[in-house]
Design a protein around this motif. Structure first.
Motif, PDB file in Angstrom:
ATOM      1  N   ILE A 118       0.860  -1.187   0.000  1.00  0.00           N
ATOM      2  CA  ILE A 118       0.000   0.000   0.000  1.00  0.00           C
ATOM      3  C   ILE A 118       0.899   1.241   0.000  1.00  0.00           C
ATOM      4  CG2 ILE A 118      -0.207   0.048   2.527  1.00  0.00           C
ATOM      5  CD1 ILE A 118      -3.124   0.878   2.151  1.00  0.00           C
ATOM      6  N   ASP A 119       0.437   2.319  -0.666  1.00  0.00           N
ATOM      7  CA  ASP A 119       1.208   3.565  -0.688  1.00  0.00           C
ATOM      8  C   ASP A 119       1.095   4.274   0.659  1.00  0.00           C
ATOM      9  OD1 ASP A 119       1.874   3.078  -3.225  1.00  0.00           O
ATOM     10  OD2 ASP A 119       0.713   4.700  -4.127  1.00  0.00           O
ATOM     11  N   ALA A 120       2.086   5.103   0.950  1.00  0.00           N
ATOM     12  CA  ALA A 120       2.086   5.814   2.228  1.00  0.00           C
ATOM     13  C   ALA A 120       1.131   6.999   2.213  1.00  0.00           C
ATOM     14  CB  ALA A 120       3.494   6.288   2.545  1.00  0.00           C
ATOM     15  N   ASP A 121       0.716   7.444   1.028  1.00  0.00           N
ATOM     16  CA  ASP A 121       0.001   8.725   0.948  1.00  0.00           C
ATOM     17  C   ASP A 121      -1.508   8.607   1.141  1.00  0.00           C
ATOM     18  OD1 ASP A 121      -0.688   7.467  -1.332  1.00  0.00           O
ATOM     19  OD2 ASP A 121       0.219   8.907  -2.694  1.00  0.00           O
ATOM     20  N   LEU A 122      -1.998   7.399   1.451  1.00  0.00           N
ATOM     21  CA  LEU A 122      -3.413   7.169   1.727  1.00  0.00           C
ATOM     22  C   LEU A 122      -4.316   7.428   0.527  1.00  0.00           C
ATOM     23  CD1 LEU A 122      -3.540   8.537   5.330  1.00  0.00           C
ATOM     24  CD2 LEU A 122      -4.019   6.204   4.634  1.00  0.00           C
ATOM     25  N   GLN A 123      -3.756   7.402  -0.684  1.00  0.00           N
ATOM     26  CA  GLN A 123      -4.628   7.491  -1.859  1.00  0.00           C
ATOM     27  C   GLN A 123      -5.408   6.194  -2.000  1.00  0.00           C
ATOM     28  OE1 GLN A 123      -1.705   8.973  -4.920  1.00  0.00           O
ATOM     29  NE2 GLN A 123      -3.475  10.198  -5.448  1.00  0.00           N
ATOM     30  N   GLN A 124      -4.868   5.149  -1.366  1.00  0.00           N
ATOM     31  CA  GLN A 124      -5.535   3.853  -1.402  1.00  0.00           C
ATOM     32  C   GLN A 124      -6.078   3.569  -0.017  1.00  0.00           C
ATOM     33  OE1 GLN A 124      -1.884   2.170  -2.323  1.00  0.00           O
ATOM     34  NE2 GLN A 124      -2.025   2.577  -4.509  1.00  0.00           N
ATOM     35  N   GLU A 224      -7.770  11.659  -2.681  1.00  0.00           N
ATOM     36  CA  GLU A 224      -6.742  12.694  -2.850  1.00  0.00           C
ATOM     37  C   GLU A 224      -5.557  12.322  -1.986  1.00  0.00           C
ATOM     38  OE1 GLU A 224      -7.039  15.657  -4.540  1.00  0.00           O
ATOM     39  OE2 GLU A 224      -9.138  15.536  -5.131  1.00  0.00           O
ATOM     40  N   ARG A 225      -4.382  12.773  -2.387  1.00  0.00           N
ATOM     41  CA  ARG A 225      -3.206  12.547  -1.567  1.00  0.00           C
ATOM     42  C   ARG A 225      -3.401  13.197  -0.198  1.00  0.00           C
ATOM     43  NH1 ARG A 225       2.071  12.287  -0.986  1.00  0.00           N
ATOM     44  NH2 ARG A 225       3.182  10.851  -2.349  1.00  0.00           N
ATOM     45  N   ALA A 226      -3.061  12.498   0.893  1.00  0.00           N
ATOM     46  CA  ALA A 226      -3.275  13.048   2.228  1.00  0.00           C
ATOM     47  C   ALA A 226      -2.484  14.349   2.406  1.00  0.00           C
ATOM     48  CB  ALA A 226      -2.872  12.030   3.286  1.00  0.00           C
TER      49      ALA A 226
END
Ligand code: UDP
Ligand code: MG
Length: 335
Positions: A118-124, A224-226
């Protein structure tokens, strides 16, 4: 004698451990997060993952963060999480190796029965994970997430990405999965398979397809990117696209062959035409300078293009033959 008793002792302990494992059906889930300049996203991500962990106490968890040579306080953020939570572990790479390699580093050290990238930016949204785990329990080995909308991506990027997928699909017989990124659950079998693929110019999306195994999909709405900005600019996406095509297929090489063939055939027919015309009507005095120049430039262009395509593949061979490690680790904790 000593060796035999040693072996005997080992196998006793081993069978004891196996039996223990039977009594303890808890499966371990590794959440693998590649991080590059994500100091502000990490605490938010951790809070969300923590909620998830509380929702699903039937699993043992491991949060494996890979710091991909960040230039900000990402490593400190990770370290402070590690200090308060022993289930957080991390790998610190010696420099920025790129997401694809950071993921391989994570897969190498993950100990879970399944790994969720999972990406760190919480887009997922981590809220998709229970659904993935359910499908995994049903026997699927690779549960990938398809994004329904691409919120937070600019229009041009969406269009170019679509173009790229169409191009790639045309070049290859494998199924190219549109709108499927690296957000997915991989069974231990898939992880072990991916660990064997140690190419340097990694196009992980292609590798996921290549390994096969029983796949299924879940869908999610991209957020959206956090905080912060995407670290993939136009140029790095272009590089990724070229890497994708060249590591997925050798079709471009065939295209230059076909192009050469077509140009040669055209030249042959034109020669026949000129020959017959000279015999029947008579030769031309020197004429047709524009035609000559156009043909020359066209052929020059085709030749350079073909050379470039060959060069792309040659560069890849060159990089692979150096046989360097895919990434280097400065520090690791808990793995
Ligand atoms: N990332 C990484 N190394 C890099 C670039 C990105 O590990 O060199 C990580 C980043 O921290 C994030 C994920 O890869 O967790 C996706 O990156 P980003 O959000 O910038 O990409 P996008 O969502 O725009 O595709
Ligand atoms: Mg992102």
């Amino acid at each position: 004698m000593h060796e035999i008793s040693n072996k005997f002792g080992f196998s006793l302990t081993y069978s004891y451990l196996c039996r223990l494992k039977q009594f303890d059906p808890m499966k371990k889930v590794t959440i693998l997060v590649p991080c590059y300049n994500e100091e502000h996203s990490i605490p938010i991500l951790y809070a969300r993952l923590n909620e998830l962990r509380e929702q699903l106490p039937e699993y043992a968890w491991e949060f494996l963060l890979v710091n991909d040579g960040s230039r900000d306080g990402t490593l400190d953020a990770i370290r402070s999480l590690r200090a308060q939570d022993p289930q957080v572990c991390y790998i610190d790479l010696s420099r920025n190796f790129g997401k694809e390699r950071a993921m391989l580093a994570g897969l190498d050290y993950a100990t879970g029965d399944c790994v969720i990238i999972i990406d760190a930016d919480l887009q997922q949204p981590p809220e998709t994970i229970p659904q993935m785990l359910k499908l995994w329990e049903e026997g699927y080995e690779d549960v990938y997430a398809r994004r329904l909308t691409r919120h937070g991506d600019p229009w041009l990027r969406r269009k170019l990405s679509l173009l790229f997928y169409n191009l790639l699909q045309r070049f290859t017989r494998d199924d190219v999965l549109r709108n499927v990124g690296d957000f997915r659950l991989l069974d231990r079998k898939c992880v072990d398979a991916l660990k064997q693929l140690r190419e340097h110019e990694r196009y992980t999306k292609g590798l996921f397809v290549w390994i096969g195994y029983k796949k299924t999909e879940v869908t999610y709405v991209q957020q959206e990117r956090a905080v912060g900005n995407s670290s993939f600019g136009f140029l790095s996406l272009l590089t990724l696209a070229v890497d994708g095509i060249t590591s997925f297929s050798t079709a471009p090489l065939r295209i230059s062959t076909v192009m050469g063939l077509i140009v040669s055939l055209a030249a042959f027919f034109y020669m026949c035409y000129v020959l017959i015309k000279t015999i029947v009507i008579g030769g031309d005095p020197v004429q047709g300078f524009p035609t000559l120049i156009i043909v020359m430039l066209f052929l020059g262009g085709v030749q350079l293009l073909s050379l470039g395509i060959i060069g792309e593949y040659l560069a890849r061979i060159f990089n692979e033959t150096k046989n360097r490690p895919v990434y280097l680790i400065r520090e690791k904790e808990g793995v």
